[in-house]
Design an enzyme around this catalytic site. Structure first.
Site, PDB file in Angstrom:
ATOM      1  N   HIS A 132      13.640  10.776 -18.101  1.00  0.00           N
ATOM      2  CA  HIS A 132      15.075  11.000 -18.235  1.00  0.00           C
ATOM      3  C   HIS A 132      15.293  12.161 -19.199  1.00  0.00           C
ATOM      4  CE1 HIS A 132      16.831   6.923 -16.649  1.00  0.00           C
ATOM      5  NE2 HIS A 132      16.478   7.742 -15.698  1.00  0.00           N
ATOM      6  N   ASN A 151       5.438   6.019  -8.629  1.00  0.00           N
ATOM      7  CA  ASN A 151       5.215   4.618  -8.277  1.00  0.00           C
ATOM      8  C   ASN A 151       3.717   4.426  -8.203  1.00  0.00           C
ATOM      9  OD1 ASN A 151       7.957   3.959  -7.950  1.00  0.00           O
ATOM     10  ND2 ASN A 151       7.953   4.765  -5.860  1.00  0.00           N
ATOM     11  N   HIS A 193      -9.395  11.969  -5.312  1.00  0.00           N
ATOM     12  CA  HIS A 193      -8.739  10.811  -4.717  1.00  0.00           C
ATOM     13  C   HIS A 193      -8.762   9.603  -5.656  1.00  0.00           C
ATOM     14  CE1 HIS A 193      -7.339   8.466  -1.228  1.00  0.00           C
ATOM     15  NE2 HIS A 193      -8.222   7.533  -1.534  1.00  0.00           N
ATOM     16  N   SER A 248       2.128   3.781  -1.281  1.00  0.00           N
ATOM     17  CA  SER A 248       1.409   3.543  -0.034  1.00  0.00           C
ATOM     18  C   SER A 248       0.103   4.314   0.042  1.00  0.00           C
ATOM     19  CB  SER A 248       2.304   3.890   1.160  1.00  0.00           C
ATOM     20  OG  SER A 248       2.678   5.243   1.080  1.00  0.00           O
ATOM     21  N   CYS A 268      -7.278  10.443   3.970  1.00  0.00           N
ATOM     22  CA  CYS A 268      -6.124  10.499   3.056  1.00  0.00           C
ATOM     23  C   CYS A 268      -5.303  11.750   3.299  1.00  0.00           C
ATOM     24  CB  CYS A 268      -6.625  10.471   1.606  1.00  0.00           C
ATOM     25  SG  CYS A 268      -5.362  10.915   0.403  1.00  0.00           S
ATOM     26  N   HIS A 310      -0.458  10.368  -7.329  1.00  0.00           N
ATOM     27  CA  HIS A 310       0.647  11.286  -7.063  1.00  0.00           C
ATOM     28  C   HIS A 310       1.960  10.713  -7.590  1.00  0.00           C
ATOM     29  CE1 HIS A 310       1.183   8.385  -3.782  1.00  0.00           C
ATOM     30  NE2 HIS A 310       2.428   8.849  -3.639  1.00  0.00           N
ATOM     31  N   HIS A 370      -4.195   7.776  -3.695  1.00  0.00           N
ATOM     32  CA  HIS A 370      -4.428   9.121  -4.246  1.00  0.00           C
ATOM     33  C   HIS A 370      -3.357   9.371  -5.311  1.00  0.00           C
ATOM     34  CE1 HIS A 370      -6.148  13.286  -3.592  1.00  0.00           C
ATOM     35  NE2 HIS A 370      -5.237  13.446  -4.538  1.00  0.00           N
ATOM     36  N   CYS A 412      -5.440  14.306   0.141  1.00  0.00           N
ATOM     37  CA  CYS A 412      -6.652  14.994  -0.315  1.00  0.00           C
ATOM     38  C   CYS A 412      -6.647  16.464   0.130  1.00  0.00           C
ATOM     39  CB  CYS A 412      -7.907  14.286   0.220  1.00  0.00           C
ATOM     40  SG  CYS A 412      -8.434  12.883  -0.787  1.00  0.00           S
ATOM     41  N   GLY A 453       5.165  -0.462  -4.368  1.00  0.00           N
ATOM     42  CA  GLY A 453       5.612   0.233  -3.158  1.00  0.00           C
ATOM     43  C   GLY A 453       4.884   1.528  -2.882  1.00  0.00           C
ATOM     44  N   ARG A 501       9.266 -19.195 -23.069  1.00  0.00           N
ATOM     45  CA  ARG A 501       9.103 -19.499 -21.648  1.00  0.00           C
ATOM     46  C   ARG A 501       7.775 -19.059 -21.053  1.00  0.00           C
ATOM     47  NH1 ARG A 501      11.985 -18.135 -16.316  1.00  0.00           N
ATOM     48  NH2 ARG A 501      12.353 -20.207 -15.491  1.00  0.00           N
ATOM     49  N   ALA A 502       7.011 -18.271 -21.832  1.00  0.00           N
ATOM     50  CA  ALA A 502       5.738 -17.788 -21.312  1.00  0.00           C
ATOM     51  C   ALA A 502       4.788 -18.944 -21.027  1.00  0.00           C
ATOM     52  CB  ALA A 502       5.113 -16.825 -22.310  1.00  0.00           C
ATOM     53  N   GLN A 547       6.503  11.693  -7.541  1.00  0.00           N
ATOM     54  CA  GLN A 547       7.520  12.284  -6.684  1.00  0.00           C
ATOM     55  C   GLN A 547       8.606  12.948  -7.527  1.00  0.00           C
ATOM     56  OE1 GLN A 547       8.881  10.118  -3.154  1.00  0.00           O
ATOM     57  NE2 GLN A 547       7.643   8.376  -3.790  1.00  0.00           N
ATOM     58  N   ARG A 567       5.332 -21.654 -19.338  1.00  0.00           N
ATOM     59  CA  ARG A 567       5.535 -22.461 -18.126  1.00  0.00           C
ATOM     60  C   ARG A 567       4.404 -22.233 -17.113  1.00  0.00           C
ATOM     61  NH1 ARG A 567       9.111 -19.572 -13.919  1.00  0.00           N
ATOM     62  NH2 ARG A 567       8.657 -17.523 -14.693  1.00  0.00           N
TER      63      ARG A 567
HETATM   64  O1  G1P Z   1       8.590   7.552  -0.953  1.00  0.00           O
HETATM   65  P1  G1P Z   1       7.588   6.467  -0.742  1.00  0.00           P
HETATM   66  O2  G1P Z   1       6.442   6.562  -1.720  1.00  0.00           O
HETATM   67  O3  G1P Z   1       7.126   6.357   0.681  1.00  0.00           O
HETATM   68  O4  G1P Z   1       8.370   5.116  -1.036  1.00  0.00           O
HETATM   69  C1  G1P Z   1       8.384   4.404  -2.239  1.00  0.00           C
HETATM   70  O5  G1P Z   1       9.160   5.055  -3.247  1.00  0.00           O
HETATM   71  C2  G1P Z   1      10.566   5.233  -2.946  1.00  0.00           C
HETATM   72  C3  G1P Z   1      11.237   5.806  -4.179  1.00  0.00           C
HETATM   73  O6  G1P Z   1      11.168   4.969  -5.309  1.00  0.00           O
HETATM   74  C4  G1P Z   1      11.219   3.910  -2.517  1.00  0.00           C
HETATM   75  O7  G1P Z   1      12.504   4.176  -2.046  1.00  0.00           O
HETATM   76  C5  G1P Z   1      10.419   3.195  -1.435  1.00  0.00           C
HETATM   77  O8  G1P Z   1      11.000   1.945  -1.180  1.00  0.00           O
HETATM   78  C6  G1P Z   1       8.966   3.047  -1.903  1.00  0.00           C
HETATM   79  O9  G1P Z   1       8.195   2.400  -0.914  1.00  0.00           O
HETATM   80  O1  G1P Z   2      12.547 -20.662 -12.589  1.00  0.00           O
HETATM   81  P1  G1P Z   2      11.426 -20.359 -11.642  1.00  0.00           P
HETATM   82  O2  G1P Z   2      11.708 -20.727 -10.221  1.00  0.00           O
HETATM   83  O3  G1P Z   2      10.098 -20.870 -12.139  1.00  0.00           O
HETATM   84  O4  G1P Z   2      11.289 -18.764 -11.699  1.00  0.00           O
HETATM   85  C1  G1P Z   2      11.824 -17.853 -10.789  1.00  0.00           C
HETATM   86  O5  G1P Z   2      13.243 -17.707 -10.944  1.00  0.00           O
HETATM   87  C2  G1P Z   2      13.698 -17.222 -12.214  1.00  0.00           C
HETATM   88  C3  G1P Z   2      15.193 -17.028 -12.146  1.00  0.00           C
HETATM   89  O6  G1P Z   2      15.587 -16.065 -11.190  1.00  0.00           O
HETATM   90  C4  G1P Z   2      12.980 -15.923 -12.615  1.00  0.00           C
HETATM   91  O7  G1P Z   2      13.298 -15.624 -13.960  1.00  0.00           O
HETATM   92  C5  G1P Z   2      11.455 -16.041 -12.483  1.00  0.00           C
HETATM   93  O8  G1P Z   2      10.857 -14.790 -12.741  1.00  0.00           O
HETATM   94  C6  G1P Z   2      11.120 -16.535 -11.069  1.00  0.00           C
HETATM   95  O9  G1P Z   2       9.707 -16.670 -10.931  1.00  0.00           O
END
Ligand code: G1P
Ligand code: G1P
Lengths: 351, 351
Positions: free
Chosen positions: B284, B156, B116, B164, B52, B169, B167, B55, B162, B28-29, B171, B31
């Site tokens: 884990h 993250n 940073h 923000s 920041c 870091h 810098h 910092c 997600g 499927r790659a 959690q 497509r």
């Molecule tokens: O805590 P942050 O960095 O503001 O937030 C980020 O990490 C969290 C933990 O995975 C998530 O719940 C948030 O949705 C994401 O934006």
């Molecule tokens: O089949 P589509 O619309 O090209 O692809 C979309 O839906 C699929 C099914 O949820 C996902 O696997 C794909 O990652 C998404 O881009």
């Protein structure tokens, strides 16, 4: 020490459909956001787009022409995730860690309308009833194929949900195995039914109607609610009041009521941030393995990613992937917001 | 009818850590992609950013000043998902559908470096060893708190995940319950250990080293591999060769080897698309509930979203949310690509 206040204190809630917990942090909606903003298209779409491979009469990737369809139109996905080929396979029981087995399946695309610019909330109820008929026909046709034991009907709406073409359409992936999430649900539904001789969702809907606070819309045959265990900020579920286990068992009245609540719910969604609201939705219903399945109860999930505005979504990332799903506002608060929104589409007010 | 070819035919693979299946679609790659492109920042970051809040010396949201820290720096998250307050709670057994319970916890932010602009692959190995020391200290300190039974260390990275603030870091969310994914893993690890008197991951690593094809990096004490059941396109896992159940049980040599493989793996990631590679990662390991947990075996997951380029990610949406996770290239192919990438960071070549 203070007494537990579900509207204020961090807590976990249990999802009896898949036997998993979710972490709820009511106070967290207040945190500032400096992260990613989604780009949203505010461009008005044309009724017909000559470059769209889903519009009537146009050519698709495989060189075939779409017919001049007038309602919905179904075709086989040119880049399907599964294939129909029968595969010879000998299970190798020596493999503790490398367990794999071939999967047969069919993927189809369902165009909801010949109109390039009409999403569900903007369509007439009669047109939505037509889509429901198409879903019923596909569920029957695909389900009747000998090796197909499950038919997954779903829609990815909006580019933020991986949708690559704004022409309103959904998909159907039909296959020989029960997908993981469906199998988990089936285990819960069956164990409840065996014990209570009623479906889990029949009793759940009754309890929700009594509680009231998570109901978004109710009509004679369906309820749209924010589940007690919802993980996405504005997640909802449409559930039939009657314990009907598949879409093909709807009465004519139920089909009409389902079309109506679909239009109402998606209209509220669009009105939330005055934008074409992105989501993934999908129907969970009886497998097509030839068994009775009295434990199944028709429901449709809506998983929308937006949290704060048309451009700021909830990220299900680090903690959520490694630990468990986490939400920032309570389901009760979300239901209240959705309930109060108008059922008149914001675009129809502007025009 | 043809014989099953795992490199060509759609199939499902089984993940013994969480007892779930994943759908693999090798073909499927190919497509075409007309969907969403991520925006990536190619902007060079300054070593110090006066705006920041991470910092050294700068002011945070709560008005406090960061110290002039020289290695890593840990502080309490100002917008934590859980709170430390003890809550009085009486379990209401009447609630079949509305099951909730308060959750106590602590969230901390770990700045990886005063710089940073330095992400893990660009840091010196000695600096990464310092982060590992910080993780060990936090695991111990938080784990020693009476009501904390699980310490989730994660990162993250990148706005698409997600995050923000660029810098560098991570959690730590520490809490009284085992989060859903950890509990699932524990059940599998325990049942394997009870049967075999060896950890599941000890035997798995041995089988993977013998097979060879999913190994990305190996040193005396750790292996970085693409799990047979990986769901993300370039998902990997770093596993200790020895059955060590928590980071605080590392020998000095193991800490050094872990720092080295972390730098190597994240460098390969950056080199894949010549970009600061986004991912969510997390460790884990044994819960901190005071029990022995010989079934646990240290491992670190990397869940990166990118699929085809620095701007096109894999969307886990409709089918994946309603049905099951689905991937478009085989883990063997991903491992081969990662294995062949240089361990010299692309930026150091340009400079
Ligand atoms: O805590 P942050 O960095 O503001 O937030 C980020 O990490 C969290 C933990 O995975 C998530 O719940 C948030 O949705 C994401 O934006
Ligand atoms: O089949 P589509 O619309 O090209 O692809 C979309 O839906 C699929 C099914 O949820 C996902 O696997 C794909 O990652 C998404 O881009």
């Amino acid at each position: 020490m203070k007494n537990f206040d579900i509207n204020e204190d961090p807590h976990r809630r249990f999802n009896p459909l898949i036997n998993e917990w979710v972490l709820v942090s009511p106070h967290r909606a207040k945190r500032p956001w400096q992260g990613q903003n989604e780009t949203i298209s505010t461009e008005e779409l044309p009724k017909y787009d000559p470059t769209c491979y889903l519009c009537p009469g146009n050519v698709r990737a495989n060189g075939l022409n779409n017919p001049e369809y007038e309602n919905s139109f179904v075709f086989e996905n040119d880049f399907a995730a599964m294939k129909q080929d029968e595969i010879i396979f000998e299970d190798d029981i020596k493999h503790t860690f490398f367990k794999a087995k071939p999967e047969q399946g069919i993927s189809r695309v369902v165009c909801f309308s010949p109109r390039h610019d009409l999403t569900l909330p903007e369509m007439e109820i009669a047109d939505i009833e037509n889509i429901i008929k198409t879903w019923q026909k596909e569920y029957t046709d695909l389900g009747n194929i000998k090796y197909i034991n499950h038919v997954q009907i779903f829609e990815n709406k909006g580019s933020v949900m991986g949708c690559s073409n704004p022409h309103p359409h959904g998909q159907i992936w039909a296959q020989s195995s029960l997908p993981t999430q469906v199998e988990k649900t089936q285990i819960s539904l069956k164990s409840y039914y065996d014990k209570n001789k009623k479906t889990l969702l029949e009793d759940y809907v009754e309890a929700e109607l009594k509680a009231g606070e998570r109901i978004v819309i109710e009509n004679d045959h369906f309820v749209a609610l924010v589940p007690f265990w919802a993980i996405w900020p504005y997640e909802t579920m449409i559930v039939s009041k009657r314990a009907v286990n598949k879409i093909t068992n709807f009465t004519a009245e139920e089909s009409a009521a389902f079309a109506k609540i679909l239009k109402q719910l998606t209209t509220k969604y669009d009105n939330l941030f005055n934008t074409s609201f992105p989501y993934s939705s999908g129907i969970h219903q009886s497998p097509t393995d030839g068994l009775e399945h009295p434990e199944w109860h028709f429901h449709m999930h809506f998983y929308p990613p937006l949290l704060r505005s048309a451009t700021v979504k909830k990220f299900m990332v680090g903690y959520e992937m490694l630990g468990e799903s986490q939400r920032d506002i309570t389901p009760e608060k979300s239901a209240e917001i959705l309930r109060q929104l108008s059922e008149v589409h914001y675009k129809s007010l502007v025009k």
